[in-house]
Write a protein that holds these residues in place. Sequence first.
Motif, PDB file in Angstrom:
ATOM      1  N   GLY A 214      -7.245   5.819  -8.823  1.00 26.65           N
ATOM      2  CA  GLY A 214      -5.965   5.524  -9.825  1.00 26.65           C
ATOM      3  C   GLY A 214      -4.776   7.254  -9.868  1.00 26.65           C
ATOM      4  O   GLY A 214      -4.068   7.515 -10.510  1.00 26.65           O
ATOM      5  N   ILE A 217      -3.813   5.936  -4.996  1.00 30.48           N
ATOM      6  CA  ILE A 217      -4.730   5.218  -3.155  1.00 30.48           C
ATOM      7  C   ILE A 217      -3.672   3.886  -3.112  1.00 30.48           C
ATOM      8  O   ILE A 217      -3.606   4.138  -1.441  1.00 30.48           O
ATOM      9  CB  ILE A 217      -5.906   5.073  -3.755  1.00 30.48           C
ATOM     10  N   GLU A 218      -3.568   2.921  -3.741  1.00 26.33           N
ATOM     11  CA  GLU A 218      -2.192   1.894  -3.020  1.00 26.33           C
ATOM     12  C   GLU A 218      -0.762   2.597  -2.287  1.00 26.33           C
ATOM     13  O   GLU A 218      -0.980   1.434  -1.283  1.00 26.33           O
ATOM     14  CB  GLU A 218      -2.269   0.977  -4.201  1.00 26.33           C
TER      15      GLU A 218
END
Lengths: 306, 295
Positions: A214, A217-218
């Motif tokens: 959130g 992290i991507e």
Amino acid sequence: MEYKEPREAYKGVIREITIGKGEKTLKIGGENILPLHFFDEGSLPNPPKFALEVLDMEPTEKTPHLYEPFGDVISDPIKWAKKCEGFGVDAICLTLLSTDPAEKDVPADEAAQLVKQMVNEIKKPLIVYGSGDEKKDAEVLPKVAQVCSGDNLLIGPVQKENFEVVGKAILDHGHVAIAQSPLDINLLKELNVKLCKFLPPERVVIDPLSSALGYGIEYSFSLIERVKQIGIITKDSMTMMPIIANLGDECWKTKQAKENKTQGLLWEGITALSLYLAGANILVLKHPETLKLVKETIGGNGTCQN
Amino acid sequence: MIIIGENIHVIAKDVSTAIRERNAQVIQSLAKEQAQNGANYIDLNVGPMKKDTEETMKWLVNCVQEVVDLPLSIDTMNPVAMEAGLKYCKKRPLLNSASGKTDSKTQMLPLAKKYNCDVVISVMTDKGMPPEVESKIESIMETVSYANELGIPNEDIWVDPIILPVSTAGEGQRIAVGNLEFIKILQDVLPGVKSTVGLSNVSNGVPAHLRPILNRTYLVMLNRYGLYSAIADPLDEELMAFVRGENPEITDLIYRTMDGEEIDLSPLSQKEVAYVKTARVLMAQTLYSDAWLEV
Ligand code: B12
Ligand code: SF4
């Protein structure tokens, strides 16, 4: 026509790096397959390892459900580390938070003495992180390297602002560097190129920065994935280093983790699992129950193959 | 290759000040220098130019035409500034630029017809930049056929695939390779169209002293596939030498790198090595970093 399983064989191999000495050693890296590609040609000699983080000072913000498993030892870093050993860690990660000028600005000598004492008293290999303040780390980390000469610690963060002085001390005193760059693959490679002009690449571990679930992290996931692909598929020497995902603190900074225990464990657990899947070789967590949860999920041999 | 001199650009502080203060000397010396160095067009990048549009464009265009005999490229997103500029051009100008965006189709393309000039059309659409070579081709075919219907023939259209910085988090290299492919196949899909690129954008964000070699190498690569023109810096002597077809040895090394040959660097000069390494980066054979020449 007969069906033939497609099997890839890759050119690159992640360098195998040993941390610690004597009885207290740990190997990371060494794989020549992409994460969990056990169906391809090659192997993963060292499944991902786990460390728990210990602070060198009593945390100022004490989220109760985070520190409850440690009881009163959080005021004593050595006892804290020993307690962590009871939770089945592969290594201890000591963060020298107190040296931060914004915290207690503890001098380099004092911090280095604590590190040495910890090396002597614990049974696991040690990872040492400075406060992240580039200027102060440039004093603290070389001192740590010198006082613990020959102990083969994993020391960082080595950043573009201080890699010359910190890297040199790591080289001279036989340690391994954690090269840290701000979530950017081009900057990551640049730092490794510059560092490896004097430090052998066999002494470098990559810290790409780990963002929590959130909170980006991507970015971390795709970066770790890509570093691994470029190292293993295209054999880029400057990305063929093992990766450390220091994610515990990032997770426990979030509002969601602080709110309640279940949420906190899951927040840290999902972040750890994701970065493990992306290809991290060693992961630093904070909560022993997350460690247990993650280990159960990926299975006893750390490969998701039970 | 046609070179459109990029140096009169409002992002440059001295240029914007000169335009505001009507300092003809600054503008004219920039124009002359570029012409002397072999530019074929002079680009006037005036930005959005919201104030005193008509009067400023008139002054600027005449100011440049007084000292150079080259055609101009009027470079703005503002259709009012565009028309004001085109109106005063003595030689057949280049409208820089239109795109597949609705506004551009309805406001810019008709100007190209009205003033009977050449026009740059980029692959941009209302949805932004098409991500893949195929979608770029699709988009440009659509816009070109729209332009054809307005009566603009392929021969007057300069297609721009949009160059992005090679240094941006991995994607940049993929796009650099894609744009080579785009230029390579352009004539097959749109026979007769011309092409152009904003060359220097490939090195945007790269430390200043390292930018020229990226620009030059990429120009040689694009030229191999038939690029017709580039908006570039004619004051870069080495770049212009490539444009004139000099440096055949280095050009050959770049081509061989493009073909995937593992070139032995040991017998090469330092300069040759630098070009090979740069071509490798632009072909995405190795991950970009600002230290690419040091690896
Ligand atoms: C991780 C990251 C994020 C994470 C933040 C994680 C976190 N813990 O907070 C997430 C995904 C949430 C994020 C979101 C956004 N980001 Co961001 N992000 C990054 C990234 C990849 C790394 C930053 C980092 O962690 N550096 C290392 C740490 C140690 O340094 P730091 O300076 O302390 O980093 C902190 C700040 O940078 C802050 N932060 C992150 N992004 C942004 C954006 C703005 C405008 C602000 C004020 C602060 C901020 O959070 C970081 C961690 O605490 C950078 C790219 C890069 N490689 O630098 C882009 C970058 C900083 N982000 C950018 C942008 C535009 C955004 C968004 C505005 C995107 C959007 N349109 O929603 C949002 C806004 C977030 C906000 N209001 O704070 C731009 C900033 C451009 C600029 N100069 O204004 C960058 C440079 C990427 C880019 N080139 O486009 N981002
Ligand atoms: S990780 Fe969560 S917050 Fe971040 S982009 Fe995905 S859904 Fe949104």
